[in-house]
Design a protein around this motif. Sequence first.
Motif, mmCIF file in Angstrom:
data_model
loop_
_atom_site.group_PDB
_atom_site.id
_atom_site.type_symbol
_atom_site.label_atom_id
_atom_site.label_comp_id
_atom_site.label_asym_id
_atom_site.label_seq_id
_atom_site.Cartn_x
_atom_site.Cartn_y
_atom_site.Cartn_z
ATOM 1 N N GLY B 18 0.797 -1.221 0.000
ATOM 2 C CA GLY B 18 0.000 0.000 0.000
ATOM 3 C C GLY B 18 0.825 1.264 0.000
ATOM 4 N N LEU B 44 -1.336 9.213 6.401
ATOM 5 C CA LEU B 44 -1.943 8.837 5.126
ATOM 6 C C LEU B 44 -1.594 7.393 4.758
ATOM 7 C CD1 LEU B 44 -3.523 10.187 2.831
ATOM 8 C CD2 LEU B 44 -1.332 10.594 1.754
ATOM 9 N N ALA B 45 -0.334 7.041 4.952
ATOM 10 C CA ALA B 45 0.096 5.677 4.654
ATOM 11 C C ALA B 45 -0.651 4.687 5.547
ATOM 12 C CB ALA B 45 1.605 5.549 4.851
ATOM 13 N N LEU B 47 -3.650 5.189 6.791
ATOM 14 C CA LEU B 47 -5.033 5.151 6.305
ATOM 15 C C LEU B 47 -5.151 4.144 5.160
ATOM 16 C CD1 LEU B 47 -7.810 6.538 6.661
ATOM 17 C CD2 LEU B 47 -7.098 8.171 4.910
ATOM 18 N N GLU B 48 -4.194 4.218 4.245
ATOM 19 C CA GLU B 48 -4.196 3.282 3.126
ATOM 20 C C GLU B 48 -4.009 1.850 3.632
ATOM 21 O OE1 GLU B 48 -4.851 3.597 0.043
ATOM 22 O OE2 GLU B 48 -4.062 1.748 -0.828
#
Lengths: 405, 89
Positions: B18, B44-45, B47-48
């Motif tokens: 991801g 963000l990473a 979240l992914e």
Amino acid sequence: MSAGAVITGIGVLAPSGTGVKEFWDTTLIGKNMIGPVTRFDASAHQARLAGEIRGFDPAEHLPVRLVRQTDRMTQLALAAADQALADSGVRLETVPAHQRGVVTAVASGGSEFAQNELRKMGGAGGGHLSAYASFAWFPAVNSGQISVRNDLRGPAGALAGDHAAGLDALGQAGRRIRGGARLIVAGGVDAPVCSWAWAAHLSTGLLSTGRDPERAYLPFDAAARGHVLGEGGALMTVEDETAARARGAHTLYGRIAGHASTLDPRPGSGREPGLRRAAALALADAGCRPADVDVVFADAAGTPRADREEAEAITRLFGLRGVPVTAPKAAIGRLSSGGAPVDVVTALLAMRDGRIPATPQVEPVLTYGLDLVTGRSRTASVRTALVLARGHGGFNAALVLRAVD
Amino acid sequence: MSEHHFTIDDLKRILFEGAGADESAALGGDILDTDFENLGYDSLALLETGGRIEREYGITLDDEVLNDNRTPRALVEAVNDNLRRVAGG
């Protein structure tokens, strides 16, 4: 406009080269870089040619984590910004973070990333989108990612206006410098060679359906039949001249001396298009007379109507065959929001080397009254250059660049 | 139950798929108790990564799961708690 904003660094990724040297060598030769679309299957479309950048591997330039969350246009933009900053020789940590910023031009955003995410919606993935889909398509994403990567916390912006926005971004950078910023990364980079962006551009009816790469995009030629799209663009390091001199900047490529933008009147009004007025206003902003201009980089839309309109704007300002005009983009296509910044780079290099690159493959319509540089590049002292750009929907912009003594 | 057990290797694989990994994200070493931020993974990473875990394991992770569990060991345990609840309930 004051004498305040100078360009000290260039980053360019275009079909004609990645990096100043390769780009300029190819541009001076006038080698045609248009070919069949390879980035997606365009065989169902009437327009099947493009100016593509070959051999760009984002992983060579960027951390893998950044590659996963970025559209191709952003990957190219980040690489161009890195080039522009490195070329300037500036040590960013010596510039206060809130006095360094970024302004980019944008046509629509990260189309290929968005298109790939939207495909997942109907597929076996059950409608799941990547977290990165929240921003990777976003029109301001290039400015945002350049800002994050280089810790540019000062003025930021993203300007839309099709091709014209590429000049507006540099004009805006000049204004930001006059407003107190020390350094702005400015320009535009686009990547419209994907099926979604293709569909958008096809809808304008302006894409050439020619199949011969040498004959598909012929601005100012009697055989003009629209334009070929290309990908790439340029970003530049724009600095306050006093600060640039104080830090010992090694190259002052040129000064952003004047800028203006206008909108065309309503279609069918019969009134004059806005391009001449944009050029006249930019010259006035720079404190120049038409006689001071050594070369005009044309928008070169490549349809008979737009070419005639541009020729009329130029000849009304400069007289019949009154100034050398060129459009080296005939070799690479129109790069959407990246096109005009590439023209600015070409103008700066023409100033540096005293050579005006030619408009390849074109035999201009004589009644246009243009002194179009064709065939081979022309040797000339270039101290002042006028760059023109028009965008679909009536946008016009003009930028005046002057050599720095 | 055993086939729904989430391991550190599962997490490493999903992180890599991801978000990728680079010089600053050393997934090879002993990372169990290292903060994600120090491993180079921002919010963000994560979240992914959370979205990918949800899809693969058919579970739903509340936002707090990703906010509160700042190390791989804590996140693996939180995911397994969730899996056990799903299996038991």
